[in-house]
Design an enzyme around this catalytic site. Structure first.
Site, PDB file in Angstrom:
ATOM      1  N   TYR A 108       0.922  -1.271   0.132  1.00  0.00           N
ATOM      2  CA  TYR A 108      -0.125   0.147   0.160  1.00  0.00           C
ATOM      3  C   TYR A 108       0.572   1.177  -0.111  1.00  0.00           C
ATOM      4  O   TYR A 108       0.464   2.353  -0.295  1.00  0.00           O
ATOM      5  CB  TYR A 108      -1.092  -0.008   1.207  1.00  0.00           C
ATOM      6  CG  TYR A 108      -2.032  -0.886   1.168  1.00  0.00           C
ATOM      7  CD1 TYR A 108      -2.237  -1.740  -0.070  1.00  0.00           C
ATOM      8  CD2 TYR A 108      -2.907  -1.289   2.210  1.00  0.00           C
ATOM      9  CE1 TYR A 108      -3.147  -2.820  -0.143  1.00  0.00           C
ATOM     10  CE2 TYR A 108      -3.778  -2.310   2.274  1.00  0.00           C
ATOM     11  CZ  TYR A 108      -4.139  -2.993   1.030  1.00  0.00           C
ATOM     12  OH  TYR A 108      -5.235  -3.910   1.150  1.00  0.00           O
ATOM     13  N   ASP A 165      -5.451  -6.713   5.748  1.00  0.00           N
ATOM     14  CA  ASP A 165      -6.630  -6.117   5.506  1.00  0.00           C
ATOM     15  C   ASP A 165      -7.587  -6.969   5.158  1.00  0.00           C
ATOM     16  O   ASP A 165      -8.901  -6.881   5.461  1.00  0.00           O
ATOM     17  CB  ASP A 165      -6.570  -5.063   4.233  1.00  0.00           C
ATOM     18  CG  ASP A 165      -7.268  -4.178   3.903  1.00  0.00           C
ATOM     19  OD1 ASP A 165      -8.291  -3.913   4.582  1.00  0.00           O
ATOM     20  OD2 ASP A 165      -6.967  -3.479   2.986  1.00  0.00           O
ATOM     21  N   LYS A 215       3.231 -15.697   2.084  1.00  0.00           N
ATOM     22  CA  LYS A 215       3.042 -16.221   0.840  1.00  0.00           C
ATOM     23  C   LYS A 215       4.498 -16.488   0.455  1.00  0.00           C
ATOM     24  O   LYS A 215       5.069 -16.203  -0.688  1.00  0.00           O
ATOM     25  CB  LYS A 215       2.355 -15.514  -0.265  1.00  0.00           C
ATOM     26  CG  LYS A 215       1.980 -16.154  -1.506  1.00  0.00           C
ATOM     27  CD  LYS A 215       0.807 -16.920  -1.042  1.00  0.00           C
ATOM     28  CE  LYS A 215       0.542 -17.564  -2.737  1.00  0.00           C
ATOM     29  NZ  LYS A 215      -0.226 -18.814  -2.451  1.00  0.00           N
ATOM     30  N   ASP A 229     -11.178  -8.592   7.554  1.00  0.00           N
ATOM     31  CA  ASP A 229     -12.546  -8.368   6.986  1.00  0.00           C
ATOM     32  C   ASP A 229     -13.176  -9.709   7.053  1.00  0.00           C
ATOM     33  O   ASP A 229     -14.365 -10.007   7.405  1.00  0.00           O
ATOM     34  CB  ASP A 229     -12.742  -7.703   5.691  1.00  0.00           C
ATOM     35  CG  ASP A 229     -13.000  -6.224   5.805  1.00  0.00           C
ATOM     36  OD1 ASP A 229     -12.374  -5.698   6.866  1.00  0.00           O
ATOM     37  OD2 ASP A 229     -13.542  -5.593   5.000  1.00  0.00           O
ATOM     38  N   ASP A 253      -3.317 -18.293   1.797  1.00  0.00           N
ATOM     39  CA  ASP A 253      -4.494 -18.995   1.035  1.00  0.00           C
ATOM     40  C   ASP A 253      -4.809 -19.704   2.036  1.00  0.00           C
ATOM     41  O   ASP A 253      -6.377 -20.046   2.121  1.00  0.00           O
ATOM     42  CB  ASP A 253      -4.254 -19.314  -0.471  1.00  0.00           C
ATOM     43  CG  ASP A 253      -2.671 -19.906  -0.302  1.00  0.00           C
ATOM     44  OD1 ASP A 253      -1.922 -19.948   0.465  1.00  0.00           O
ATOM     45  OD2 ASP A 253      -2.314 -20.623  -1.521  1.00  0.00           O
TER      46      ASP A 253
END
Ligand code: NAD
Length: 361
Positions: free
Chosen positions: A141, A247, A191, A251, A223
């Site tokens: 980001y 992020d 990852k 959620d 994942d």
């Protein structure tokens, strides 16, 4: 203990839920005899209206002076088509950056009274109690180079995922220290089968773990983590991950709690000379223009953020526990807002705030 708090109600339901959070804060301060000093500032759309800036200098000064900042939410539909730097959300990024809050903590609990509000089977969700620690000021980001260039079929977009050892170390320490006050388990998510960035992440987290021999560490690929959060959420205690993965995963975690209005968050940075965290506390939800001004927003995420503030910025564990217990008692009583689908008439935002104070006693 003196509590110097900056309150930034912001926009929409931010003002309504913050009012109830402050009610609870005043109640706790009174009950435990902590002198409470509250300053109020402008952030977001209301700040643009009053000063022309979403993050006025006066707000930056107040935040620097405060022991902790409590934020409602920002965002007004009238700014939806404005360029990013003129939007209320710019104020949020501005204050996070100004305070240097690099670790975002999102506790995710499945409250017994809300099990039926989760779309998942009760048996899967029951007993879930985790905290997601998301790195907040690095990663893709913020990385450069970034941008869109070229034209036609050669139009190219670039973002850069970048982390330094120091950035990974400091957020890892936050996660391991938190785990020590909980069930002593950290799950680091990356990852590393594909990304060099994640390989460094995994290497550094593993090295930091040596300093915390009493805390168990395991690693999950992101994942797989997304799947395990739904299949077996009880396996998690502290989840540690980088900015973008956090992020997305947090959620997903919100689904486990029943309503987005339930979720508190704490964003922590360095420590003040007193040893307290530099902290920004806010519910996870936005300004909810669809229900703003109707006294029906769920204030429990904002009230839970007060509990987090008492614990992390002031070390007031008993006071924080009393707020969390009161939230649970109110949920059990069924006196809750419409988003939690009560069997009887829904309570108003204000009534929920009053009920939490009454439950604290
Ligand atoms: P939102 O979180 O405001 O609302 C999403 C849905 O959840 C809406 O239906 C809303 O009514 C409901 N909801 C949210 N909080 C609730 C609560 N406490 N009680 C009951 N119901 C609740 O997200 P959105 O609609 O995507 O965004 C609205 C505005 O908020 C936008 O301007 C967005 O940029 C901003 N936003 C701000 C923050 C923040 O300040 N931290 C976070 C997310 C979105």
């Amino acid at each position: 203990m003196d509590l110097n708090i900056l309150v930034l109600p912001g926009d929409g339901i931010g003002t309504e839920v913050t009012r109830e959070a402050v009610r609870v804060l005043r109640h706790v301060a009174g009950k435990w005899n902590h002198p409470l000093h509250i300053a109020e500032g402008l952030l977001g759309g209301i700040a643009i209206h009053r000063t022309g800036s979403p993050f006025p200098e006066e707000t930056a000064r107040l935040a620097a002076d405060a022991d902790a900042t409590l934020l409602g939410a920002v965002g007004l539909p009238e700014f939806d088509n404005c360029p990013p730097e003129k939007r209320p959300e710019k104020g949020l990024l501005g204050i996070r950056k100004a305070l240097g809050v690099f670790a975002n903590l999102r506790p995710v609990r499945a409250f017994a009274a809300l099990l039926d509000s989760s779309p998942l089977k009760n048996a899967l969700v029951e007993g879930t109690d985790m905290i997601i620690v998301r790195e907040l000021t690095g990663g893709i980001y913020y990385g450069t180079p970034r941008g869109i260039s070229g034209s036609g079929p050669e139009t190219r977009a670039v973002n850069t995922m970048t982390y330094t050892r120091a950035e990974i170390e400091r957020v890892s320490h936050v996660a391991f220290r938190l785990a020590r006050g909980r069930r002593r388990k950290v799950t680091s998510v990356d990852k590393s089968n594909v990304l060099e960035n994640s390989q460094l992440w995994r290497r550094v987290v593993t090295e930091i773990a040596v300093e915390y021999p009493d805390v168990a560490l395991d690693h999950l690929l992101v994942d797989n983590c997304a799947m395990q959060l739904i299949l077996n959420p009880r396996r998690f205690d502290v989840v540690l991950t980088e900015n973008m993965f956090g992020d997305i995963l947090s959620d997903e975690g919100a689904v486990l709690a029943g309503s987005i209005g339930m979720l508190p968050s704490a964003s922590l940075g360095g420590r003040k000379p007193s040893g307290a965290w530099v902290g920004l506390y806010e519910p996870v939800h936005g300004s909810a223009p669809d229900i703003a001004g109707q006294n029906k927003a769920n204030p429990l995420g904002a009230i839970g953020s007060v509990a987090a503030m008492l614990e992390y910025s002031f070390g007031l564990k008993e006071e924080a526990a009393s707020v969390n217990a009161a939230i649970e008692a109110v949920l059990g009583s069924g006196r809750v807002t419409a988003d939690l689908r009560p069997s009887g008439a829904p309570a108003t935002t204000e009534q929920v705030g009053e009920a939490v104070c009454a439950a604290i006693g």
